[in-house]
Design an enzyme around this catalytic site. Sequence first.
Site, short mmCIF file in Angstrom:
data_model
loop_
_atom_site.label_atom_id
_atom_site.label_comp_id
_atom_site.label_asym_id
_atom_site.label_seq_id
_atom_site.Cartn_x
_atom_site.Cartn_y
_atom_site.Cartn_z
CB SER A 148 -0.88 -0.01 1.26
OG SER A 148 -1.45 1.26 1.46
CE1 TYR A 161 -2.92 -2.35 5.39
CE2 TYR A 161 -2.66 -0.04 4.80
CZ TYR A 161 -3.01 -1.33 4.46
OH TYR A 161 -3.45 -1.61 3.18
#
Length: 284
Positions: A148, A161
């Site tokens: 990501s 994350y």
Amino acid sequence: MQSAESPKEIVSMSRESGVALVTGASRGIGPVIARELAGAGYRLVLTGRSQNEIETLAKELNAMAIPADLTDARQLEAMAAAAERSYGRIDVLVNNAGGDPQREFDAMTWDQNQAIIALNALAPIHLAHALLPGMLARGRGHIVNISSIAGRVSFPYTEAYAAAKDGLIGFTRVLRSDYRARGVIASVVILGAIRDAGQGDRTAKEVGLKLPSAGTSPASAVGRAVLTAINKDKAEIVVMPGPGRVLKAVMDLFPGLGPAMNRAAGANDTMRTVIEFRKQRLNG
Ligand SMILES: NC(=O)c1ccc[n+]([C@@H]2O[C@H](COP(=O)([O-])OP(=O)(O)OC[C@H]3O[C@@H](n4cnc5c(N)ncnc54)[C@H](OP(=O)(O)O)[C@@H]3O)[C@@H](O)[C@H]2O)c1
């Protein structure tokens, strides 16, 4: 980046009916990747915790379904072994399973933060470790990790994350460099916001926000990127509208731009709304 690597003839594995294992195949972007690979001729092994969902997709794609919780090391290893046994080999591993609880770093317990790292970093690295020996023994394989852009653009409330997803980019680079000469290729596909499937789309619907088509990409672009990474031996692909790789490079050069960009694009306000929504849900 590719010019620094030793030249190598790229074999289209799909033409030889390669076998691909796709994680996170029960919902979101995973099924889109699975359908793209099936369309290219791959035989598939699908995994996720939701047995019904992966079995339904497996029926549609004439594939194998093996449920597992990838944050449980024993389940992960048993699934990897069963996947290899199912068709006698795994040629392509797509480490797609992942996600974020969308909560503030300090509001989560340490165990909750650790679980984010376990799912988004440890599990894909562990699966690569489990399947690499078979790939090396056959002298060919491709590991595609789904990452990501969150860390690069300082996307709000994604500390653990972002650490995991940036870590996965580093892992992929070194894996690629170490094993490419022995026939095992590693690629990372780095996603911006995906508008029509997956966690961002689900959250927007849940909270009542509309994801703009500007600045977001369709899930089909991820499926195509995974296939391109395999067929064209790409080190990194950024799935974002416009020159995604350039944006990622600019963010590395000027990290201060990330927060400013998030403010200007309304990402801070949007994520604050999402965080408050999650908080209310948890409290009652
Ligand atoms: N959607 C976006 O905008 C976006 C943006 C950037 C990056 N990404 C990345 O793209 C990938 C796919 O995301 P998505 O949006 O499709 O997410 P999603 O819709 O939430 O799907 C996540 C998938 O991962 C599986 N999964 C979650 N926890 C698991 C566990 N403990 N063990 C095994 N499987 C587990 C889920 O299956 P079960 O629940 O059945 O286990 C599901 O199939 C992720 O790596 C995500 O970080 C997405």
